[in-house]
Enzyme design. Structure first.
Site, short mmCIF file in Angstrom:
data_model
loop_
_atom_site.label_atom_id
_atom_site.label_comp_id
_atom_site.label_asym_id
_atom_site.label_seq_id
_atom_site.Cartn_x
_atom_site.Cartn_y
_atom_site.Cartn_z
N HIS A 48 0.87 -1.49 -0.18
CA HIS A 48 0.15 -0.05 0.05
C HIS A 48 0.92 1.22 0.25
O HIS A 48 0.57 2.19 -0.53
CB HIS A 48 -1.13 -0.05 1.37
C1 UD1 Z 1 -2.84 5.25 5.61
C2 UD1 Z 1 -0.92 5.77 6.49
C3 UD1 Z 1 0.26 4.52 6.68
C4 UD1 Z 1 -0.63 3.51 7.43
C5 UD1 Z 1 -2.11 2.93 6.20
C6 UD1 Z 1 -1.73 1.86 6.98
C7 UD1 Z 1 -0.57 8.38 6.23
C8 UD1 Z 1 -0.14 9.43 6.21
N1 UD1 Z 1 -0.10 7.11 6.37
O1 UD1 Z 1 -2.37 5.63 4.76
O2 UD1 Z 1 1.14 5.15 7.28
O3 UD1 Z 1 0.42 2.23 6.88
O4 UD1 Z 1 -3.01 4.56 6.42
O5 UD1 Z 1 -3.54 1.68 6.02
O6 UD1 Z 1 -1.58 8.29 7.78
N2 UD1 Z 1 -9.49 4.87 2.09
C9 UD1 Z 1 -10.58 3.89 1.84
N3 UD1 Z 1 -11.17 3.81 3.20
C10 UD1 Z 1 -10.49 3.32 4.77
C11 UD1 Z 1 -9.60 5.02 4.15
C12 UD1 Z 1 -9.28 5.11 2.54
O7 UD1 Z 1 -11.47 3.15 1.18
O8 UD1 Z 1 -11.24 3.17 4.89
C13 UD1 Z 1 -8.64 5.63 0.52
C14 UD1 Z 1 -8.91 6.71 -0.08
O9 UD1 Z 1 -9.68 6.79 -1.27
C15 UD1 Z 1 -7.94 7.03 0.80
C16 UD1 Z 1 -6.99 5.65 -0.01
O10 UD1 Z 1 -7.55 4.59 0.79
O11 UD1 Z 1 -7.74 8.07 -0.66
C17 UD1 Z 1 -5.95 5.83 0.53
O12 UD1 Z 1 -5.70 6.09 2.12
P1 UD1 Z 1 -5.08 6.81 3.00
O13 UD1 Z 1 -5.44 6.97 4.38
O14 UD1 Z 1 -5.04 7.83 2.10
O15 UD1 Z 1 -3.31 6.10 3.04
P2 UD1 Z 1 -3.38 5.42 3.77
O16 UD1 Z 1 -2.56 5.01 2.07
O17 UD1 Z 1 -4.59 4.11 4.19
#
Ligand code: UD1
Length: 365
Positions: A207
């Protein structure tokens, strides 16, 4: 009167660290612990399922910030947590790990003069291109009490000028959860029920923006993983970020139609750890999985140029790889049949008790 203490969670990797601490604080009459969920992760399978499986109960306060750019998300958490702190002032705020919620809540509390405690302090990848590294550096400098998991954490903090009196090595709290849940994980039927094509499987988790946000890198990684799928099944719970990127690349069908690739929705803790425990190896870019595999003795190949958890390499089962060296590392793992779990000081299931003792001393000194 009991000390009101906030424990902040925001994203999936916080939950397995918060659960044992919350339990230990709630068992101690000297504390009144409240769970704050910033809502950085909001899908049930990225957040709620863990709170359920670990018996954490519902959050006392939900900030519901959701996704956004780093600046927007961090700002929203800062603003909403500050408002809560003004309403209900705790004796300390405990922040965990290295996510945006960690740094935002640490900043909100410290600006109001509320002591900040950082659980999992001192980790450094020395790669400022990782958002988590910036979050770690800032949080550690804001914190009043820093709980480290291993000696390299203490050394990093001392080298960055943080006073020794603020640093307490408590150990690895995620191992508390693993120790507590191991019987349930062992009994789970998850692996037995998978329709596997090979006798062995590898668990895949990816990820990190550095692996999945650049099309050429993701494409190369998919090619390499598909070649691994010729000899082993791949058990691959897809992170939402990675799912979005694979779809954008137009390669989702290729993976879903492959007979030995099991593309799954994100898994709960019990099924996921069941898959890890029985895996021939794990291929990941996660932080915490490097530690869990070390404790279990399962070979781990980390697709990153660096790690903030070097003890998993020097004492554990972890090795770093690039898409180009994955094949070579995998062959090395497959040639070596031996497995041994390592024992690292304070990765023993008792970290939460050490945290509570340290917090008591800190608040009552
Ligand atoms: C975040 C953390 C990372 C951690 C990871 C674990 C930061 C900077 N990053 O990254 O350190 O390792 O979580 O998963 O805090 N989304 C969903 N559902 C959710 C959450 C997110 O669909 O419940 C989607 C959203 O469209 C979002 C994308 O996933 O844009 C990525 O999520 P994001 O919160 O940006 O960062 P992570 O990659 O999850």
């Amino acid at each position: 009167m009991a000390h009101l203490v906030h424990v902040v969670v925001g994203a999936r990797p916080n939950q397995m660290k918060a659960a044992p601490l919350l339990r230990a604080l709630r068992q101690n009459p000297k504390f009144e612990a409240e769970l704050i969920d910033t809502g950085q992760h909001y899908d049930h399978e990225m957040a709620g399922i863990f709170m359920q499986q670990f018996g954490m109960g519902r959050p006392d306060h939900a900030l519901e910030v959701g996704s956004g750019s780093h600046g927007a998300q961090t700002a929203k958490i800062l603003e909403r947590y500050e408002a809560l702190l003004l309403e209900r002032r705790p004796a300390a705020t405990i922040v965990i790990g290295d996510i945006n919620s960690t740094v935002a809540c640490a900043l909100a509390a410290s600006k109001l003069g509320i002591p900040v405690v950082h659980l999992e302090a001192g980790l450094r990848s020395r790669d400022r291109g990782m958002p988590e590294e910036l979050n770690r550096i800032v949080t550690d400098h804001l914190a009043d009490l820093l709980w480290t998991p291993s000696p390299d954490g203490d050394e990093n903090l001392l080298a960055s000028g943080i006073e020794a009196s603020k640093i307490v090595r408590v150990g690895n709290i995620m191992i508390d959860t693993l120790v507590a849940m191991k019987p349930e994980v062992e009994q789970a039927a998850f692996c037995d029920q998978l329709n596997r094509h090979h006798s062995q499987h590898a668990v895949i988790t990816l990820h990190r923006p550095s692996n999945v946000d650049v099309e050429a890198t993701l494409s190369k990684l998919l090619d390499e993983l598909l070649s691994v799928a010729n000899t082993m099944d791949l058990v691959w719970p897809l992170h939402p970020r990675t799912k979005q990127r694979i779809v954008a690349l137009g390669r989702m069908d290729e993976l879903t139609n492959h007979p030995s690739v099991h593309l799954l929705a994100p898994l709960g803790y019990i099924d996921f750890m069941n898959a890890i425990m029985h895996a021939r190896c794990v291929i990941t870019d996660s932080g915490g999985i490097q530690e869990e595999t070390t404790w279990l003795g399962v070979p781990c190949i980390t697709l990153r140029p660096n790690t903030e958890r070097p003890i998993t390499i020097t004492e554990g089962t972890n090795v770093l790889a690039t898409p180009e060296t994955l094949d070579e590392e995998l062959n090395r793992v497959l040639l070596n049949e031996e497995r041994h779990a390592t024992s690292i000081e304070y990765w023993d299931g008792n970290t939460a008790e050490r945290c509570v003792a340290s917090l008591e001393a800190f608040l009552e000194e």
